[in-house]
Design a protein around this motif. Sequence first.
Motif, PDB file in Angstrom:
ATOM      1  N   ARG A 173      14.914 -10.577  -7.699  1.00 35.11           N
ATOM      2  CA  ARG A 173      14.045 -10.022  -8.729  1.00 35.11           C
ATOM      3  C   ARG A 173      14.452 -10.542 -10.101  1.00 35.11           C
ATOM      4  NH1 ARG A 173      10.509  -5.719  -9.125  1.00 35.11           N
ATOM      5  NH2 ARG A 173       8.710  -6.999  -9.600  1.00 35.11           N
ATOM      6  N   ALA A 179       8.833 -11.595  -4.608  1.00 34.15           N
ATOM      7  CA  ALA A 179       7.465 -11.098  -4.694  1.00 34.15           C
ATOM      8  C   ALA A 179       7.557  -9.648  -5.181  1.00 34.15           C
ATOM      9  CB  ALA A 179       6.799 -11.166  -3.328  1.00 34.15           C
ATOM     10  N   GLU A 180       6.428  -9.013  -5.268  1.00 36.14           N
ATOM     11  CA  GLU A 180       6.386  -7.634  -5.782  1.00 36.14           C
ATOM     12  C   GLU A 180       7.493  -6.770  -5.169  1.00 36.14           C
ATOM     13  OE1 GLU A 180       5.501  -4.390  -7.853  1.00 36.14           O
ATOM     14  OE2 GLU A 180       4.660  -6.387  -8.189  1.00 36.14           O
ATOM     15  N   MET A 181       7.475  -6.658  -3.865  1.00 35.87           N
ATOM     16  CA  MET A 181       8.457  -5.802  -3.209  1.00 35.87           C
ATOM     17  C   MET A 181       9.081  -6.477  -1.987  1.00 35.87           C
ATOM     18  SD  MET A 181       9.611  -3.043  -4.324  1.00 35.87           S
ATOM     19  CE  MET A 181       9.420  -2.473  -6.009  1.00 35.87           C
ATOM     20  N   SER A 182       9.248  -7.785  -2.077  1.00 38.30           N
ATOM     21  CA  SER A 182       9.894  -8.465  -0.953  1.00 38.30           C
ATOM     22  C   SER A 182      10.542  -9.753  -1.427  1.00 38.30           C
ATOM     23  CB  SER A 182       8.877  -8.758   0.143  1.00 38.30           C
ATOM     24  OG  SER A 182       8.042  -9.818  -0.259  1.00 38.30           O
ATOM     25  N   CYS A 183      11.440 -10.250  -0.623  1.00 38.22           N
ATOM     26  CA  CYS A 183      12.086 -11.522  -0.933  1.00 38.22           C
ATOM     27  C   CYS A 183      12.584 -12.153   0.362  1.00 38.22           C
ATOM     28  CB  CYS A 183      13.243 -11.313  -1.911  1.00 38.22           C
ATOM     29  SG  CYS A 183      14.623 -10.387  -1.219  1.00 38.22           S
ATOM     30  N   GLN A 224      11.420  -6.751   3.204  1.00 36.43           N
ATOM     31  CA  GLN A 224      10.323  -5.992   2.599  1.00 36.43           C
ATOM     32  C   GLN A 224      10.880  -4.642   2.164  1.00 36.43           C
ATOM     33  OE1 GLN A 224       6.801  -5.410   1.231  1.00 36.43           O
ATOM     34  NE2 GLN A 224       6.660  -6.983   2.806  1.00 36.43           N
ATOM     35  N   TRP A 228      12.259   1.718  -2.723  1.00 34.39           N
ATOM     36  CA  TRP A 228      13.413   1.225  -3.489  1.00 34.39           C
ATOM     37  C   TRP A 228      14.362   2.357  -3.872  1.00 34.39           C
ATOM     38  CZ3 TRP A 228      16.314  -2.741  -4.133  1.00 34.39           C
ATOM     39  CH2 TRP A 228      17.160  -2.836  -5.240  1.00 34.39           C
TER      40      TRP A 228
END
Lengths: 259, 259
Positions: A173, A179-183, A224, A228
């Motif tokens: 991040r 990405a928005e809520m994933s890597c 994913q 959080w």
Amino acid sequence: MTEEPTDKETVREMLIAKAEQHATLTAADNDAIRKATFRIRSLATEEDVVRQGERPDSAVFISRGMLARYHTLPDGDRQYLSFHIAGDMPDVQSLFLKVMDHSVSALMASEIAMFDHRGLTQLFARRPGVAFAFWRLTLVDAAIFRQAITNNSARDPPSRLAHLCCEQFYRAREAGIAAEMSCDLPLNQTQLSQTLGMSHITVHRALQSLRRDRLLDLRGGKLQILDWGGLVTRAGFDPTYLHIAKESAISARIFRGQR
Amino acid sequence: MTEEPTDKETVREMLIAKAEQHATLTAADNDAIRKATFRIRSLATEEDVVRQGERPDSAVFISRGMLARYHTLPDGDRQYLSFHIAGDMPDVQSLFLKVMDHSVSALMASEIAMFDHRGLTQLFARRPGVAFAFWRLTLVDAAIFRQAITNNSARDPPSRLAHLCCEQFYRAREAGIAAEMSCDLPLNQTQLSQTLGMSHITVHRALQSLRRDRLLDLRGGKLQILDWGGLVTRAGFDPTYLHIAKESAISARIFRGQR
DNA sequence: CGCAGTATTGAAATTTCTCAAGCCGAGTGG
DNA sequence: CCACTCGGCTTGAGAAATTTCAATACTGCG
């Protein structure tokens, strides 16, 4: 899988961006960094960049993909030590510690820029501000290692896995590559077990537990994040140790010679 | 327990000796180090020098005794990260990472020299060779942390304990502060358990096993090596990671401006 | 379609932890 | 000088967790 090699100019700007995360640099500092020469190299999944015991003469900057550092144990087993993403420099230490005490390999198809030790050393000798930035970078590395000691020694399996995921997502991040809520997290359960100091069965059960609680999902090399806040709590994750804020303004001024 | 404070001149020479373990310094470098100001401070057993979350403005050099670094977990538990002996500088990182991500405390009655961050930063900015030496010192620290990850994650209890003992004895030996076959290791079994990621009962059984095999004895804060070869084998100890040899001659020359 | 690598599951074997109790040695105070 | 205490060490045993073993799915890919 084979993508275009990154433009050299882009690599230079990535490197400067990385240095500026760690120190306030002058235009002269940036110019000096820009002059550093390097060559681009592509890596296949599982390919080693350097191996334990070798004496590399260049340091690695990751322009695309993901690398890992690991120890090889006497019985041939692996212990993963850290994971590195685009924009990281996992190997600065090789500049000063001649013999590698661990190996570095690619976790996925990756691309790296290799900077000659000699050139880097000259750069650091001439530009203390730049040296400062890269020194700090190695210190953050050390803080991450410390956290790994604690993670693998003091947390239960699900928290341990959760903590690793928190760290990786948070860093992705920060690097602006999530990405928005994933890597990306291209590790299978065996590799996770060699990271976290538990059997792959236990990794599997820990993962199930986190999935059941709707905290995250991890499959096919993608992480994913589902919750959080919940994940952070479960992991006991406190990002202070990543030292995202820069060095103090005082140090910066001294290094720029404004004493 | 209360001994005479170390002479300031002695501390200066100890510091130079430490720096010279990591780089080849010029007379000017040594003079610059000698000019660094510091104040001596005595520490009682268990006394904290800095705590997690604080922002110290000086760095610690150990002139006598032994310090430890540790994480404090959310539940108040401790995870020890590393141990430091006379001649070590456990806290250089605080120069560049403002907020402490761990605490530093004394394991026994100790004495430290506290160097102002500002002065150190100026020293490093003016004398790249000196900066290089201290940078390298922090990199060896990181290598030791990496080894701790592997130790606590991949070795069985007796090997784990044996490895810790090998490392401490080897380092004490190198620093010239070990007796023939013994050195200080002022940790009780609970502290060992908070270092090695196992219960104090397991520490005890591991210790018994090593004693039974006549490899070492550890009691009253003293580590006695009975069979170095056997211990090294049992631990899987390979001191490469301590990087006792200096940096390459090339780097040294560049740093001394002889490019 | 079949292979290879990975994931999943159950169950037994083993290790480690927790709990509980006794011991030992150093220091303390009557 | 001798109880007494305190911290740390030692030991045993049951509880709990983890690893190992073994077998079965699943998945992407040639």
